[in-house]
Design a protein around this motif. Structure first.
Motif, PDB file in Angstrom:
ATOM      1  N   SER A  52       2.971  -0.183  -4.460  1.00 25.07           N
ATOM      2  CA  SER A  52       2.618  -1.440  -5.124  1.00 25.07           C
ATOM      3  C   SER A  52       1.112  -1.524  -5.324  1.00 25.07           C
ATOM      4  O   SER A  52       0.351  -0.706  -4.792  1.00 25.07           O
ATOM      5  CB  SER A  52       3.095  -2.626  -4.287  1.00 25.07           C
ATOM      6  N   TRP A  53       0.703  -2.535  -6.049  1.00 21.96           N
ATOM      7  CA  TRP A  53      -0.737  -2.690  -6.266  1.00 21.96           C
ATOM      8  C   TRP A  53      -1.451  -3.000  -4.962  1.00 21.96           C
ATOM      9  O   TRP A  53      -2.650  -2.722  -4.815  1.00 21.96           O
ATOM     10  CB  TRP A  53      -1.011  -3.779  -7.307  1.00 21.96           C
ATOM     11  N   ARG A  54      -0.683  -3.522  -3.990  1.00 25.15           N
ATOM     12  CA  ARG A  54      -1.284  -3.829  -2.688  1.00 25.15           C
ATOM     13  C   ARG A  54      -1.285  -2.631  -1.742  1.00 25.15           C
ATOM     14  O   ARG A  54      -1.913  -2.675  -0.692  1.00 25.15           O
ATOM     15  CB  ARG A  54      -0.498  -4.958  -2.007  1.00 25.15           C
ATOM     16  N   GLY A  55      -0.507  -1.606  -2.073  1.00 21.19           N
ATOM     17  CA  GLY A  55      -0.438  -0.466  -1.187  1.00 21.19           C
ATOM     18  C   GLY A  55       0.855  -0.339  -0.407  1.00 21.19           C
ATOM     19  O   GLY A  55       1.001   0.576   0.408  1.00 21.19           O
ATOM     20  N   ASN A  56       1.809  -1.236  -0.634  1.00 17.36           N
ATOM     21  CA  ASN A  56       3.121  -1.082  -0.016  1.00 17.36           C
ATOM     22  C   ASN A  56       3.830   0.096  -0.671  1.00 17.36           C
ATOM     23  O   ASN A  56       3.693   0.328  -1.863  1.00 17.36           O
ATOM     24  CB  ASN A  56       3.962  -2.343  -0.216  1.00 17.36           C
ATOM     25  N   THR A  57       4.596   0.819   0.142  1.00 20.33           N
ATOM     26  CA  THR A  57       5.243   2.019  -0.383  1.00 20.33           C
ATOM     27  C   THR A  57       6.754   2.000  -0.190  1.00 20.33           C
ATOM     28  O   THR A  57       7.284   1.299   0.677  1.00 20.33           O
ATOM     29  CB  THR A  57       4.669   3.281   0.284  1.00 20.33           C
TER      30      THR A  57
END
Length: 122
Positions: A52-57
Motif C-alpha cells: 500500500s501507499w503506507r507500506g502495508n504488504t
C-alpha cells in the motif's frame, strides 16, 4: 499517465537471491498501491504481492517468508526482494500500479511495466 519500468532480473541458482526494481515516471507512485505479478511460460499471470501507499504488504502464500516488497517514495521506486529462490519462481515479473494492496487480480491494476525475466536454475 504513469510509466513503469522493471529491472534487476536475471539468472540465479536455486537458493539464491535477486532484487527487482520498479521505477516510476510521469507521475508519483506514492499515491498508488503497487503490485508484483509474474507469468511463467504457458501459465496465467500470478499475483506475487502488493504494498500500500503506507507500506502495508500482502503476499501470495507461495512466496510468503521468501519475498519482501518495499517502496522508496522519494525515489519513486518499488522493490521486490526475492530470497531462497526456487526453479518454480522462474517467470517474467511485472510491477503494476493500482488502488488497493488487497487486490490480487490483474484487472484491478491500471498501469503495468513491460516485465523482467527471472530464471532460477536447479
Amino acid at each position: 499517465q504513469v510509466q513503469l519500468e522493471e529491472s534487476g532480473g536475471g539468472l540465479v541458482q536455486a537458493g539464491g537471491s535477486l532484487r527487482l526494481s520498479c521505477a516510476g515516471s510521469g507521475r508519483t507512485l506514492s499515491t498508488y498501491a503497487m503490485g508484483w505479478f509474474r507469468r511463467a511460460p504457458g501459465k496465467e499471470h500470478e499475483f506475487v504481492g502488493a504494498i500500500s501507499w503506507r507500506g502495508n504488504t500482502n503476499y501470495a502464500d507461495s512466496v510468503k517468508g521468501r519475498f519482501t516488497i518495499s517502496r522508496d517514495n522519494a525515489k519513486n521506486t518499488v522493490y521486490l526482494q526475492m530470497s531462497s529462490l526456487k526453479p518454480e519462481d522462474t517467470a517474467v515479473y511485472y510491477c503494476a500500479a493500482g488502488s488497493s494492496y488487497d487486490y490480487t487480480k490483474t484487472y484491478d491494476y491500471e498501469h503495468w511495466g513491460q516485465g523482467t525475466q527471472v530464471t532460477v536454475s536447479s
